[in-house]
Design an enzyme around this catalytic site. Structure first.
Site, PDB file in Angstrom:
ATOM      1  N   ALA A   9       0.826  -1.209   0.000  1.00 10.97           N
ATOM      2  CA  ALA A   9       0.000   0.000   0.000  1.00 10.97           C
ATOM      3  C   ALA A   9       0.858   1.256   0.000  1.00 10.97           C
ATOM      4  O   ALA A   9       0.468   2.291   0.535  1.00 10.97           O
ATOM      5  CB  ALA A   9      -0.914   0.003   1.228  1.00 10.97           C
ATOM      6  N   ARG A  15      -1.772   8.301 -11.344  1.00 10.35           N
ATOM      7  CA  ARG A  15      -2.861   8.377 -12.316  1.00 10.35           C
ATOM      8  C   ARG A  15      -4.212   8.692 -11.689  1.00 10.35           C
ATOM      9  O   ARG A  15      -5.178   9.007 -12.386  1.00 10.35           O
ATOM     10  CB  ARG A  15      -2.942   7.072 -13.119  1.00 10.35           C
TER      11      ARG A  15
END
Length: 460
Positions: A9, A15
């Site tokens: 994580a 993006r």
């Protein structure tokens, strides 16, 4: 099985175009990584290690828990490096399961069936694969002419022929603990991205004795989230899954596609939910409850046979059996409606208990109040509970009748069976069984003229 789960994580998720860590973007009202943690916990692992990087403190604040060890990856050097950061005690575990924090729909059932297959096999490594409609962005699964897995090729390093392969690696793998450390130590960053790929251990396992590949039939279950389009697709799949589970539990959803759950709904049987409803947090629905169209329910409990009419908003409240709410009502935190009570259109209730059979049908505000059984609050009743500094309580006895447009200036009590005349402002306690009212003297001025009439007379 002595199991360690490592959840990756640490990525920034460029993006996503967001200052928020990618794994904290929400699906079904919860951070994506929260769903992944639930899937991991379903395996009862000995330890869970969450590898964080970008926004580590924010991730810790949102999903930190006693059973989760947070490990920081200070430099983003690839997935292989991320798993190295979670070590080095891998040899103490029978298996190490690696999950991605941005794959929120992976089911615990899928992981459990796969873990059982691994535990009964002689393989040192297993992977989850799938066949998406569009494999773009995924690492491709390489197999030999006998169908055995030989490795994973990341898309940026793949040849055109390899990119045509339809089977992809989902990012989830499991490795025997004694094998993982040495394999990680042998990784190289000699690739298109200059990173240490975790996927390179698959080729090492294939050469050492083989890889157990487990195919996930539904590609949506292992969909990763790399941009907002992916997030929307995963959210839609989550809502469809949740709606199906509610209907399996005996709930009638008049339009499943227009029912949104951002939390958890705990329903009894024969609940009916009309279109356009939204559920947030923890919501309990009693048997036979009916939720009308356009309602928002957050962290509340609706009792057996209760009705919530159209466009009502309920938060932090308890609605008792057979009670009725709305339409266009708002119940705020701390509200309790007891059996058979009714709150009607454009009524707001906050931190108040309405006893059995109480009626507040129209255009009222009831805050910080105790209302006894069978009392009736007329249209426009207001409990004036705030003096600018503190909140005060209004107590209304059982069977009291409050006329329309009454202001009850708290702290104040209305006795049992009392009647308050319409339009009164009550600043002192009203005794039981009596009529209490306040009236200003009514005057009529026959010499009064409208402004336009006076203006005309002045012109003349």
């Amino acid at each position: 099985m002595n199991l360690t789960v490592v959840i990756l994580a640490a990525g920034q998720g460029t993006r996503m175009r967001s200052a928020r860590p990618k794994v904290l973007h929400e699906v079904g009202g919860r951070p994506m990584v929260g769903h992944v943690l639930d899937a991991a916990r379903s395996l009862s692992p000995q330890r869970i290690r969450l590898v964080v990087g970008h926004g580590a403190e924010e991730v810790r604040d949102r999903v930190g828990a006693p059973d989760v060890e947070l490990v920081e990856q200070e430099e983003q050097l690839g997935t292989g490096h991320a798993v190295q950061c979670a070590g080095p005690e891998f040899a103490d575990s029978d298996w190490v399961l690696v999950l991605n924090g941005d794959v929120p729909l992976l089911r615990g059932e899928t992981l459990r069936s796969w873990a059982e297959a691994l535990a009964g096999s002689s393989h040192d490594l297993g992977i989850l694969t799938t066949h998406p409609v569009d494999p773009t962005g995924y690492g491709r699964v390489l197999r030999d002419d006998q169908g055995r897995v030989t490795g994973i090729r990341e898309e940026k390093d793949a040849t055109p022929e390899e990119r045509s392969i339809g089977e992809v690696f989902t990012g989830t793998l499991a490795v025997r603990g004694e094998r993982l450390g040495p394999w990680l130590a042998s990784l190289s960053a000699d690739n298109a991205q200059g990173e240490y790929y975790l996927t390179d251990v698959v080729a090492l396992a294939a050469a050492a004795g083989g890889v157990l590949a487990h195919r996930v039939p539904d590609p949506g279950e292992v969909q990763g989230v790399n941009n907002r389009r992916h997030l929307a697709a995963v959210e839609a799949a989550f809502q469809e899954r949740t709606a199906a589970a509610l209907m399996e539990a005996g709930v009638t959803l008049r339009d499943p596609a227009r029912t949104a759950v951002y939390g958890k709904v705990h329903p009894a049987t024969d609940v009916v939910v009309d279109p356009g409803c939204q559920f947030e947090g923890e919501v309990t629905l009693g048997a036979g409850a009916h939720i009308g169209p356009g309602c928002v329910l957050r962290d509340c409990a609706i009792g057996e046979g209760a009705r919530v009419e159209a466009n009502s908003h309920i938060e932090g409240a308890t609605v008792g059996p057979g009670a009725a709410v709305g339409p266009f009502a708002r119940l705020r935190s701390g509200t309790v409606l007891e059996d058979g009570s009714k709150v009607g259109n454009f009524v707001e209730v906050k931190k108040a208990r309405l006893g059995p059979g109480v009626k507040a049908n129209h255009l009222s505000y009831v805050g910080d109040a105790e209302v006894g059984e069978g009392a009736n609050l007329g249209a426009g009743t207001i409990t004036c509970n705030y003096d600018g500094h503190r909140k005060h309580t209004t107590t209304i006895g059982a069977g009291a009748f409050i006329g329309s447009a009454v202001q009850l200036v708290a702290p104040v009590s209305v006795g049992e069976g009392a009647t308050i005349g319409a339009g009164s402002t009550i600043t002192k306690d009203a005794p039981a069984g009596a009529l209490t009212l306040s009236r200003a003297k009514q005057l009529t001025r026959h010499d009064w003229k409208r402004p336009e009439e006076r203006a005309k007379e002045e012109q003349d």
